[in-house]
Scaffold this motif. Structure first.
Motif, mmCIF file in Angstrom:
data_model
loop_
_atom_site.group_PDB
_atom_site.id
_atom_site.type_symbol
_atom_site.label_atom_id
_atom_site.label_comp_id
_atom_site.label_asym_id
_atom_site.label_seq_id
_atom_site.Cartn_x
_atom_site.Cartn_y
_atom_site.Cartn_z
ATOM 1 N N ASN A 1 0.802 -1.231 0.000
ATOM 2 C CA ASN A 1 0.000 0.000 0.000
ATOM 3 C C ASN A 1 0.834 1.280 0.000
ATOM 4 O O ASN A 1 0.290 2.363 0.247
ATOM 5 N N THR A 2 2.130 1.177 -0.251
ATOM 6 C CA THR A 2 2.930 2.388 -0.366
ATOM 7 C C THR A 2 2.631 3.072 -1.697
ATOM 8 O O THR A 2 2.090 2.458 -2.627
ATOM 9 N N ILE A 3 3.011 4.334 -1.807
ATOM 10 C CA ILE A 3 2.750 5.103 -3.028
ATOM 11 C C ILE A 3 3.422 4.461 -4.231
ATOM 12 O O ILE A 3 2.813 4.291 -5.292
ATOM 13 N N VAL A 4 4.682 4.067 -4.048
ATOM 14 C CA VAL A 4 5.439 3.499 -5.172
ATOM 15 C C VAL A 4 4.814 2.199 -5.653
ATOM 16 O O VAL A 4 4.607 1.993 -6.861
ATOM 17 N N LYS A 5 4.498 1.299 -4.724
ATOM 18 C CA LYS A 5 3.898 0.015 -5.110
ATOM 19 C C LYS A 5 2.515 0.223 -5.724
ATOM 20 O O LYS A 5 2.136 -0.470 -6.675
ATOM 21 N N THR A 6 1.753 1.154 -5.189
ATOM 22 C CA THR A 6 0.431 1.434 -5.749
ATOM 23 C C THR A 6 0.555 1.933 -7.178
ATOM 24 O O THR A 6 -0.229 1.554 -8.056
ATOM 25 N N GLU A 7 1.540 2.796 -7.427
ATOM 26 C CA GLU A 7 1.780 3.293 -8.779
ATOM 27 C C GLU A 7 2.102 2.138 -9.723
ATOM 28 O O GLU A 7 1.560 2.055 -10.828
ATOM 29 N N TYR A 8 2.991 1.257 -9.301
ATOM 30 C CA TYR A 8 3.423 0.148 -10.151
ATOM 31 C C TYR A 8 2.273 -0.814 -10.455
ATOM 32 O O TYR A 8 2.006 -1.143 -11.619
ATOM 33 N N PHE A 9 1.605 -1.258 -9.405
ATOM 34 C CA PHE A 9 0.580 -2.297 -9.588
ATOM 35 C C PHE A 9 -0.639 -1.753 -10.329
ATOM 36 O O PHE A 9 -1.087 -2.344 -11.318
ATOM 37 N N ALA A 10 -1.176 -0.642 -9.863
ATOM 38 C CA ALA A 10 -2.352 -0.067 -10.526
ATOM 39 C C ALA A 10 -2.000 0.418 -11.925
ATOM 40 O O ALA A 10 -2.770 0.231 -12.874
ATOM 41 N N GLY A 11 -0.824 1.009 -12.068
ATOM 42 C CA GLY A 11 -0.401 1.519 -13.378
ATOM 43 C C GLY A 11 -0.259 0.420 -14.414
ATOM 44 O O GLY A 11 -0.683 0.581 -15.567
ATOM 45 N N SER A 12 0.323 -0.703 -14.020
ATOM 46 C CA SER A 12 0.491 -1.803 -14.967
ATOM 47 C C SER A 12 -0.853 -2.372 -15.400
ATOM 48 O O SER A 12 -1.065 -2.700 -16.570
ATOM 49 N N LEU A 13 -1.797 -2.464 -14.454
ATOM 50 C CA LEU A 13 -3.124 -2.981 -14.794
ATOM 51 C C LEU A 13 -3.902 -1.999 -15.660
ATOM 52 O O LEU A 13 -4.639 -2.408 -16.567
ATOM 53 N N LEU A 14 -3.744 -0.700 -15.415
ATOM 54 C CA LEU A 14 -4.394 0.301 -16.264
ATOM 55 C C LEU A 14 -3.822 0.260 -17.677
ATOM 56 O O LEU A 14 -4.551 0.427 -18.658
ATOM 57 N N PHE A 15 -2.521 0.031 -17.786
ATOM 58 C CA PHE A 15 -1.908 -0.122 -19.105
ATOM 59 C C PHE A 15 -2.524 -1.315 -19.837
ATOM 60 O O PHE A 15 -2.875 -1.223 -21.019
ATOM 61 N N ALA A 16 -2.678 -2.427 -19.121
ATOM 62 C CA ALA A 16 -3.289 -3.618 -19.726
ATOM 63 C C ALA A 16 -4.739 -3.356 -20.110
ATOM 64 O O ALA A 16 -5.201 -3.808 -21.168
ATOM 65 N N MET A 17 -5.475 -2.624 -19.274
ATOM 66 C CA MET A 17 -6.867 -2.308 -19.584
ATOM 67 C C MET A 17 -6.969 -1.415 -20.821
ATOM 68 O O MET A 17 -7.893 -1.554 -21.629
ATOM 69 N N GLY A 18 -6.020 -0.499 -20.968
ATOM 70 C CA GLY A 18 -5.996 0.336 -22.162
ATOM 71 C C GLY A 18 -5.776 -0.489 -23.417
ATOM 72 O O GLY A 18 -6.439 -0.280 -24.446
ATOM 73 N N MET A 19 -4.873 -1.450 -23.337
ATOM 74 C CA MET A 19 -4.628 -2.343 -24.469
ATOM 75 C C MET A 19 -5.870 -3.161 -24.792
ATOM 76 O O MET A 19 -6.257 -3.310 -25.962
ATOM 77 N N GLN A 20 -6.497 -3.687 -23.757
ATOM 78 C CA GLN A 20 -7.684 -4.519 -23.941
ATOM 79 C C GLN A 20 -8.825 -3.728 -24.569
ATOM 80 O O GLN A 20 -9.491 -4.190 -25.489
ATOM 81 N N ASN A 21 -9.043 -2.523 -24.077
ATOM 82 C CA ASN A 21 -10.147 -1.716 -24.571
ATOM 83 C C ASN A 21 -9.936 -1.342 -26.037
ATOM 84 O O ASN A 21 -10.869 -1.388 -26.847
ATOM 85 N N ALA A 22 -8.713 -0.966 -26.387
ATOM 86 C CA ALA A 22 -8.417 -0.608 -27.772
ATOM 87 C C ALA A 22 -8.565 -1.815 -28.687
ATOM 88 O O ALA A 22 -9.128 -1.709 -29.786
ATOM 89 N N LEU A 23 -8.073 -2.958 -28.237
ATOM 90 C CA LEU A 23 -8.141 -4.176 -29.048
ATOM 91 C C LEU A 23 -9.591 -4.537 -29.376
ATOM 92 O O LEU A 23 -9.947 -4.769 -30.534
ATOM 93 N N VAL A 24 -10.437 -4.595 -28.348
ATOM 94 C CA VAL A 24 -11.827 -4.987 -28.560
ATOM 95 C C VAL A 24 -12.572 -3.928 -29.362
ATOM 96 O O VAL A 24 -13.438 -4.252 -30.178
ATOM 97 N N SER A 25 -12.237 -2.658 -29.146
ATOM 98 C CA SER A 25 -12.876 -1.592 -29.911
ATOM 99 C C SER A 25 -12.573 -1.726 -31.395
ATOM 100 O O SER A 25 -13.447 -1.540 -32.246
ATOM 101 N N ILE A 26 -11.327 -2.067 -31.729
ATOM 102 C CA ILE A 26 -10.937 -2.244 -33.128
ATOM 103 C C ILE A 26 -11.638 -3.454 -33.729
ATOM 104 O O ILE A 26 -12.176 -3.401 -34.837
#
Length: 210
Positions: free
Chosen positions: A81-106
């Protein structure tokens, strides 16, 4: 708690934190927004370069998503729950969600979004109004769209509920299950394409013989 399936909430939260003067949170949320955008951008860029008609163009974004999910599952127990770990974990999943959303949209021609429901509920409301007020020749088409949207909303909610219970039992190992589903979907699509190609060759050979 951090939601990684939407950008709207994060944009609103960014505004709130900015007005409160919480610049550390502003930086973190801004990074998440950029990572979601980067995921969508890179997924779209790769698919466009490989060619929309290339059935294997969609494999690389899915493989990247699988890798991210596996890494989150593996390193999840170090999350504190530290700031750095939250950035890494949430950020990586948001990156994956962005990829997923673009892929399905296309793939769907911008008809389907798989990582949020705001637009889906809006479109459902529009379609329901159209079905009620405009019984035209495309009535059945409208109801097919309504059925599709209801199915997506239902499975989104079911997936969230089931995922919550699974996470309580398996904790971060539950991300392995999500990665496993993506692997199954990718291989199913791969074999489906192979079967279609074989059927197409058989039909061509039959036509030539005739």
């Amino acid at each position: 708690m951090v939601l990684t399936t939407n950008v709207t909430g994060h944009a609103a939260l960014l505004a709130v934190k900015l007005t409160e003067g919480d610049l550390r949170s502003v930086r973190m949320i801004g990074l998440w927004l950029i990572l979601f955008l980067a995921g969508a951008f890179l997924s779209s860029l790769y698919i466009s370069k490989a060619g929309h008609d290339n059935p294997y163009a969609y494999s690389i974004p899915v493989i990247v998503e699988i890798i991210i999910l596996v890494l989150v599952g593996y390193f999840g127990y170090s999350f504190d729950n530290t700031i750095v770990k939250t950035e890494y974990f949430a950020g990586s999943l948001l990156f994956a969600m962005g990829m997923q959303n673009a892929l399905v949209s296309i793939v769907s021609g911008s008809v389907v979004r798989t990582t949020h429901l705001t637009g889906m509920f809006t479109d459902l409301g529009i379609d329901l109004a159209a079905a009620l007020l405009k019984p035209t020749s495309n009535y059945s088409f409208i109801w097919r769209k309504i059925e599709l949207r209801i199915i997506i909303i239902t499975f989104f909610l079911a997936g969230g509920i089931i995922g919550g219970f699974v996470f309580v039992k398996l904790r971060y190992h539950s991300f392995y299950l999500a990665a496993g589903f993506l692997v199954i979907a990718m291989f199913y699509d791969f074999f489906r394409v192979k079967v279609k190609r074989i059927q197409s060759k058989v039909r061509k050979m039959t036509i030539v013989r005739d």
